[in-house]
Design an enzyme around this catalytic site. Sequence first.
Site, short mmCIF file in Angstrom:
data_model
loop_
_atom_site.label_atom_id
_atom_site.label_comp_id
_atom_site.label_asym_id
_atom_site.label_seq_id
_atom_site.Cartn_x
_atom_site.Cartn_y
_atom_site.Cartn_z
N HIS A 110 12.56 -1.30 -0.79
CA HIS A 110 13.81 -1.41 -1.54
C HIS A 110 14.08 -0.10 -2.26
CE1 HIS A 110 13.73 -5.81 -1.01
NE2 HIS A 110 12.43 -5.70 -1.25
N SER A 137 -10.69 -2.56 4.15
CA SER A 137 -10.20 -3.73 3.41
C SER A 137 -9.26 -3.32 2.28
CB SER A 137 -11.37 -4.53 2.85
OG SER A 137 -12.13 -3.75 1.95
#
Length: 206
Positions: A110, A137
């Site tokens: 955005h 991870s």
Amino acid sequence: MDAQELYKDVGPGLEALEESRVRGKELAREFNALQPRDTPGRNRVLRELFGAVGNGVWVEPPLYVAYGAHTTVGDGVYANTGLTLVDDGPIRIGNGVMFAPHVTVATAGHPLHPAARPHGEQFSAPVVIEDDVWVGSHVSIMPGVRIGRGSVIAAGAVVTANVPPMVVAGGVPARVLREITDADRHWTYQAPSTLALPVGSEAPGA
């Protein structure tokens, strides 16, 4: 979406897009509810969920998608638990890619200024993960990023820029830490080193 311009993904005329998104989430929910031994069922759902999927693909549930259909997966891909694919735009995953637990690949973002997103306006940019990449991870891969063949992304990294082939990258934001060379073909376990105390400080109890 394809032109990397601002858009909204709900509203009149976008019913097919909304249906595709909902269908992807239904398939992900079905996949996540399958029994651990139901390998044929997993393969069936993945082939319906993704835009394309190669051979020898293994995904540990839970898996989360925005659409699923905008993601293509090569051969021999392994994804550990908690993979999130925000595939509003295309995600291309090459052959032999490995994902550690809780990786997020995001094609959507955005504008920073709230005046530019009064109704949730967003943009999308494709993400490409080339062959033989290993993603550690809790890594986040941001819109528009390409990760080069054979590279390793260290755990916890936030990848905001393209990563060259055959390097180790890590950090927030991620940067290249070193090249991967032929010396890395000869693997031996190395125990973690001990963190150094800051200059001028004393160890606890000293």
